[in-house]
Design a protein around this motif. Sequence first.
Motif, PDB file in Angstrom:
ATOM      1  N   CYS A 136       0.882  -1.284   0.058  1.00  0.00           N
ATOM      2  CA  CYS A 136       0.132  -0.045   0.149  1.00  0.00           C
ATOM      3  C   CYS A 136       0.907   1.465  -0.070  1.00  0.00           C
ATOM      4  CB  CYS A 136      -0.970  -0.030   1.415  1.00  0.00           C
ATOM      5  SG  CYS A 136      -2.086  -1.140   1.276  1.00  0.00           S
ATOM      6  N   GLY A 138      -2.714   5.037   2.394  1.00  0.00           N
ATOM      7  CA  GLY A 138      -3.407   3.747   1.606  1.00  0.00           C
ATOM      8  C   GLY A 138      -3.887   4.139   0.160  1.00  0.00           C
ATOM      9  N   THR A 139      -4.145   2.921  -0.454  1.00  0.00           N
ATOM     10  CA  THR A 139      -4.361   3.166  -1.842  1.00  0.00           C
ATOM     11  C   THR A 139      -5.904   2.384  -2.084  1.00  0.00           C
ATOM     12  OG1 THR A 139      -4.267   2.071  -4.019  1.00  0.00           O
ATOM     13  CG2 THR A 139      -2.965   1.466  -2.484  1.00  0.00           C
TER      14      THR A 139
END
Length: 369
Positions: free
Chosen positions: A84, A116-117
């Motif tokens: 991430c 975060g993605t």
Amino acid sequence: MTQSASTLINAIAQHAKSDLAPMVTAIDQGQYPEQYLRKLGQLGGFSASVPQAQGGQGLDLSVQIDATTLVSRECGSTAFMVWCQSTCAWYLLNAANNAVRERYLARVASGELLAGTGMSNTVKHLAGIEKINLRATRTEQGYEVNGSLPWVSNIGEDHLAVVAAHVEDEGYIMFAVRCNAPGVTLRRCLPFSGMEGTQTLNVRFDKVTVSNNDVIAHPLQFKAYIQRIKPGFVLGQTGMGLGIIEASIESMRATNQTHSHVNVFLDDQAEDLAAELQTLKAQVADLARQAQTGEAPLLDVLKARLATSELALRATQSEVLHTGAKGYLMNHGAQRRQREAVFVAIVTPALKHLRKEINDLELLQAEAA
Ligand SMILES: Cc1cc2nc3c(=O)[nH]c(=O)nc-3n(C[C@H](O)[C@H](O)[C@H](O)COP(=O)(O)OP(=O)(O)OC[C@H]3O[C@@H](n4cnc5c(N)ncnc54)[C@H](O)[C@@H]3O)c2cc1C
């Protein structure tokens, strides 16, 4: 491997043994390893593919995958968070706009700002699998965003999230957003059967203002941008699977010290898996070096990611069969790794998604031939 790559990899390996291994069960059951991640960032564990001038190690994506693999040998959940964080750095490194890169890249690469993605929904949407969840409308300074994402990992009030939204009649934008920005709400998800320490939350956007300075790609830049980052996004995840496979093989070899007379009747013997793993690791490393410069063929990338999911499922299943009742104990790595390998196969691009996209691409190539 160059001298600087092996120095980085050795430091990460030692740190994983000393600081991560003792926490693995706690992480599996819900402890978010924030201090470990921050220290790993200081060691360079998220920034192998980022140039030194931008706060990174000046190496490449293949070394980043080696770093993620090492972490995953100890803990698949933490390796997912390494993906991430390093993938957010990858997005920012390749951003179509300077302002957002200058604002966040160095801090994300060093782990000072955890990130975060939330790209699963968009990646699935672009592959024709589901509707897009976030909608953006143009404003004078940028965009206003509404909608929600069900699961985003490695986020919290003081974290950054990178997500994408649909802009009516224009296409898509990708942008960075602080998780405590006005209009952003984080909610707990229902308990998962694994990955509980990854701080995976539901993110809602209610009239969230996104300034142009936080936009990674505007609609006219989006298509080329996604093509640029996707091979790295997909390949980066192989590190999670490769580390789980390595740990399963090691555990099978240990069990064979006493039980080889009966384990020999199982499918997927340790040495056969090890040979397949070496071939796959070499393919992944070649593709990762190509992805660093934007030259990795997407079809080969998708196939390598699929092979990683499939091998991780086989290796972890063989491990539980090799380790028997001992491996079925709650504190044994075998059952945890089996849940982690299932995650490798369901996180976007999931195994079924990969097979669909590979099928679609091969049909297109056959039509064009
Ligand atoms: C532990 C964990 C961590 C994750 N971390 C991330 C992350 O960091 N970033 C990210 O972008 N994605 C994350 N995801 C999502 C993941 O990448 C997949 O997109 C997700 O697992 C769904 O994929 P699928 O193949 O099961 O979808 P499919 O089988 O194609 O579809 C699942 C269905 O569930 C529906 N659905 C949507 N929301 C919900 C909900 N709240 N509850 C139940 N069903 C719902 C979807 O519309 C869809 O129809 C995470 C998922 C898990 C389980």
